[in-house]
Design an enzyme around this catalytic site. Structure first.
Site, PDB file in Angstrom:
ATOM      1  N   GLY A   1       0.811  -1.212   0.000  1.00 11.56           N
ATOM      2  CA  GLY A   1       0.000   0.000   0.000  1.00 11.56           C
ATOM      3  C   GLY A   1       0.846   1.265   0.000  1.00 11.56           C
ATOM      4  O   GLY A   1       0.523   2.253  -0.672  1.00 11.56           O
ATOM      5  N   ASP A   2       1.936   1.240   0.748  1.00 11.33           N
ATOM      6  CA  ASP A   2       2.860   2.385   0.774  1.00 11.33           C
ATOM      7  C   ASP A   2       3.500   2.571  -0.596  1.00 11.33           C
ATOM      8  O   ASP A   2       3.700   3.701  -1.054  1.00 11.33           O
ATOM      9  CB  ASP A   2       3.945   2.166   1.825  1.00 11.33           C
ATOM     10  CG  ASP A   2       3.382   1.743   3.171  1.00 11.33           C
ATOM     11  OD1 ASP A   2       2.298   2.239   3.520  1.00 11.33           O
ATOM     12  OD2 ASP A   2       4.013   0.907   3.846  1.00 11.33           O
TER      13      ASP A   2
END
Length: 300
Positions: free
Chosen positions: A250-251
């Protein structure tokens, strides 16, 4: 310049333990130690994509020194504040059991130390990008992201927020450029269960009505959805590939999206870069390299 802020960075101790048994002595088959935290991960992937950035936040104790060393060893510029007491946290992650981890608390951060960070952020100017990502220690109020955004208002800074619950909701009226909940977090905000990409759009639009400019929703193996400020909507299934490590995916999506937007100021391109970077990290042992990202981008 791009700046990332990680209030509670960590050393991530990632081990594989086949046939893990509770109440018994277990031995690792593989193990690795990484500097972690959502903003730190974003900094790493931006660096892999050739985008200079500065990692900000707080570190403490011997673990904090190691976090700083590992970040700088990766070639990322760091400007962390060393707090007076405690130690930066160690997060223990069981690789064989997806999602199974024990996360430390992190050090207590004093008000004057928070003020030091705010002073560092005062140097941001028009055109800079600020990425606020991850949880905060219990010693800091969950209005801190909002405080930062209000302090930097009127400077035309692109601010991205990747956080959960109140940390996220508190900033919406300050109109962040980008927010990136996953579909579980989006569902928690509205008290619903979201399983399909088509179900995301109405709730993403509600977050826009609450103030967010662009809403990027990650859905793991089901892909992602973007509801953009210009009214356009994008959705895409996850690229084909074998899930190796979901930590940091997600990052990586945030890093990919920001890099794509800065490159072309085009939401379709930014969305594809976000999907590509998130998937490349998920398909890799570590965080995505530029080559891995672009190889996936070419298939979309």
């Amino acid at each position: 310049m791009i700046y990332t802020v990680t209030f509670n960075p960590s050393l991530d101790y990632i081990v594989s333990v086949p046939n893990f048994k509770v109440g018994q002595t277990n031995r690792t088959q593989t193990e690795e130690m990484l500097a972690g935290g959502k903003g730190v991960n974003v900094s790493f992937v931006l660096n892999h994509l050739g985008i200079e950035n500065t990692a900000l936040g707080f570190v403490a104790g011997f673990t904090g020194k190691e976090i700083r060393r590992r970040i700088e060893e990766e070639g990322v510029r760091s400007d962390f504040i060393t707090v007076k007491s405690g130690c930066s946290r160690i997060n223990f992650k069981l690789k064989n059991y997806d999602g199974t981890e024990v996360n430390g608390q992190g050090p207590a951060i004093l008000p004057e130390e928070v003020e030091q960070l705010l002073t560092k952020l005062d140097v941001l100017q028009r055109g800079d990008v600020l990425i606020l990502a991850g949880s905060i220690p219990g010693s800091i109020p969950d209005s801190i992201y909002k405080t930062i955004m209000e302090r930097l208002a009127q400077r035309d800074i692109l601010i991205s927020v990747d956080a959960t619950r109140d940390l996220l909701l508190n900033v919406l009226e300050n109109h962040p450029f980008l927010i990136k909940p996953n579909h579980h977090e989006l569902g928690e905000i509205f008290g619903v269960s979201i399983a399909e990409r088509s179900e995301v759009i109405p709730y993403a639009k509600r977050l826009q009505e609450m103030g967010a400019r662009n809403v990027l929703v990650s859905m793991g193996g089901k892909g992602a959805v973007l509801v953009a400020e210009d009214g356009s909507e994008y959705e895409m299934p996850a690229p084909q590939g074998k899930l190796v490590n979901a930590v940091g995916a997600g990052d990586s999506m945030v890093a990919g999206f920001i890099s794509g937007w800065l490159e072309k100021k085009d939401y379709a391109h930014a969305f594809k870069m976000g999907i590509s970077a998130g998937s490349a990290s998920a398909f890799s042992e570590g965080l995505a390299t530029k080559e891995e990202v672009m190889n996936i981008y070419k298939t979309l």
